[in-house]
Write a protein that holds these residues in place. Structure first.
Motif, mmCIF file in Angstrom:
data_model
loop_
_atom_site.group_PDB
_atom_site.id
_atom_site.type_symbol
_atom_site.label_atom_id
_atom_site.label_comp_id
_atom_site.label_asym_id
_atom_site.label_seq_id
_atom_site.Cartn_x
_atom_site.Cartn_y
_atom_site.Cartn_z
ATOM 1 N N ASP A 86 -9.186 -12.777 25.788
ATOM 2 C CA ASP A 86 -8.640 -13.220 27.068
ATOM 3 C C ASP A 86 -9.640 -14.071 27.838
ATOM 4 O O ASP A 86 -9.265 -15.067 28.465
ATOM 5 C CB ASP A 86 -8.204 -12.030 27.911
ATOM 6 C CG ASP A 86 -6.941 -11.366 27.407
ATOM 7 O OD1 ASP A 86 -6.241 -11.974 26.558
ATOM 8 O OD2 ASP A 86 -6.656 -10.234 27.854
ATOM 9 N N ALA A 87 -10.910 -13.686 27.804
ATOM 10 C CA ALA A 87 -11.944 -14.461 28.488
ATOM 11 C C ALA A 87 -12.074 -15.843 27.860
ATOM 12 O O ALA A 87 -12.217 -16.846 28.573
ATOM 13 C CB ALA A 87 -13.276 -13.725 28.437
ATOM 14 N N GLU A 88 -12.011 -15.919 26.530
ATOM 15 C CA GLU A 88 -12.074 -17.214 25.852
ATOM 16 C C GLU A 88 -10.867 -18.070 26.211
ATOM 17 O O GLU A 88 -10.992 -19.275 26.428
ATOM 18 C CB GLU A 88 -12.156 -17.016 24.340
ATOM 19 C CG GLU A 88 -13.478 -16.445 23.875
ATOM 20 C CD GLU A 88 -13.478 -16.031 22.406
ATOM 21 O OE1 GLU A 88 -12.391 -16.019 21.775
ATOM 22 O OE2 GLU A 88 -14.560 -15.708 21.903
ATOM 23 N N ARG A 89 -9.693 -17.452 26.274
ATOM 24 C CA ARG A 89 -8.476 -18.179 26.622
ATOM 25 C C ARG A 89 -8.556 -18.716 28.051
ATOM 26 O O ARG A 89 -8.193 -19.853 28.314
ATOM 27 C CB ARG A 89 -7.257 -17.265 26.471
ATOM 28 C CG ARG A 89 -5.932 -17.995 26.679
ATOM 29 C CD ARG A 89 -4.725 -17.101 26.466
ATOM 30 N NE ARG A 89 -4.744 -16.488 25.149
ATOM 31 C CZ ARG A 89 -4.531 -15.207 24.903
ATOM 32 N NH1 ARG A 89 -4.279 -14.370 25.894
ATOM 33 N NH2 ARG A 89 -4.560 -14.735 23.682
ATOM 34 N N ARG A 90 -9.064 -17.899 28.969
ATOM 35 C CA ARG A 90 -9.221 -18.360 30.355
ATOM 36 C C ARG A 90 -10.229 -19.497 30.446
ATOM 37 O O ARG A 90 -10.029 -20.457 31.188
ATOM 38 C CB ARG A 90 -9.652 -17.208 31.255
ATOM 39 C CG ARG A 90 -8.522 -16.309 31.695
ATOM 40 C CD ARG A 90 -8.955 -15.367 32.807
ATOM 41 N NE ARG A 90 -10.107 -14.536 32.471
ATOM 42 C CZ ARG A 90 -10.039 -13.398 31.792
ATOM 43 N NH1 ARG A 90 -8.884 -12.947 31.382
ATOM 44 N NH2 ARG A 90 -11.134 -12.708 31.536
ATOM 45 N N ALA A 91 -11.322 -19.386 29.693
ATOM 46 C CA ALA A 91 -12.337 -20.432 29.713
ATOM 47 C C ALA A 91 -11.768 -21.738 29.164
ATOM 48 O O ALA A 91 -12.075 -22.826 29.666
ATOM 49 C CB ALA A 91 -13.558 -20.003 28.912
ATOM 50 N N THR B 237 -8.634 -22.777 29.273
ATOM 51 C CA THR B 237 -7.653 -23.366 30.197
ATOM 52 C C THR B 237 -8.309 -23.863 31.487
ATOM 53 O O THR B 237 -7.703 -24.635 32.204
ATOM 54 C CB THR B 237 -6.550 -22.344 30.559
ATOM 55 O OG1 THR B 237 -7.149 -21.212 31.157
ATOM 56 C CG2 THR B 237 -5.742 -21.954 29.340
ATOM 57 N N ASN B 238 -9.542 -23.489 31.751
ATOM 58 C CA ASN B 238 -10.236 -23.929 32.949
ATOM 59 C C ASN B 238 -11.134 -25.132 32.727
ATOM 60 O O ASN B 238 -11.855 -25.522 33.622
ATOM 61 C CB ASN B 238 -11.063 -22.779 33.538
ATOM 62 C CG ASN B 238 -10.183 -21.697 34.124
ATOM 63 O OD1 ASN B 238 -9.057 -21.969 34.529
ATOM 64 N ND2 ASN B 238 -10.688 -20.489 34.164
#
Length: 136
Positions: free
Chosen positions: A122-127, A129-130
């Protein structure tokens, strides 16, 4: 705050939960009267002998028992453990773990590892998309 305001109180069950103790093992005066935040803070800062004994020897509430055994609360339920346990009972289980405890520990480790994997994903996915986008 006006001087005539009544201090906020909590039920004994809430206070026991905040102290990490098993309510039925507490003295009757603790079980039968609400506590203020100031009284709770005083118990934490200067625990009476009965509270020191409960923290050291138990019996412990279900969540504390599970943590000491290295399993989940649900694992205790699956094993049929319904009563609070003392330090001696926990030590006996740890010293000679029954099959259910070994299986629940493996299960708990697997669940924790999966939770960590999902957290990283999830942290990788958020990074991803940001990231700044190019304006063409």
């Amino acid at each position: 705050m006006s001087p005539d305001k009544k201090p906020q109180t909590m039920k004994p069950l809430t206070a026991a939960d905040k102290l990490g103790i098993y309510l039925p093992a507490t003295p009757e005066e603790f079980r039968n009267s609400p506590l203020t935040r100031a009284q709770l803070d005083e118990l934490r800062a200067n625990p009476p002998q009965w509270l020191q004994d409960l923290h050291r020897d138990g019996p412990f509430p279900r969540d504390v028992t599970a943590r000491k055994l290295g399993i989940s609360n649900s694992g205790l339920g699956r094993a049929g453990v319904e009563d609070a346990m003392t330090s001696a009972q926990i030590a006996a289980l740890v010293a000679d773990p029954p099959e259910w405890l070994i299986a629940e520990r493996k299960n708990y480790v697997a669940v924790q590892a999966e939770a960590e994997r999902v957290k990283i994903k999830d942290a990788e996915r958020r990074a991803a998309t940001n990231r700044p986008r190019k304006n063409w």
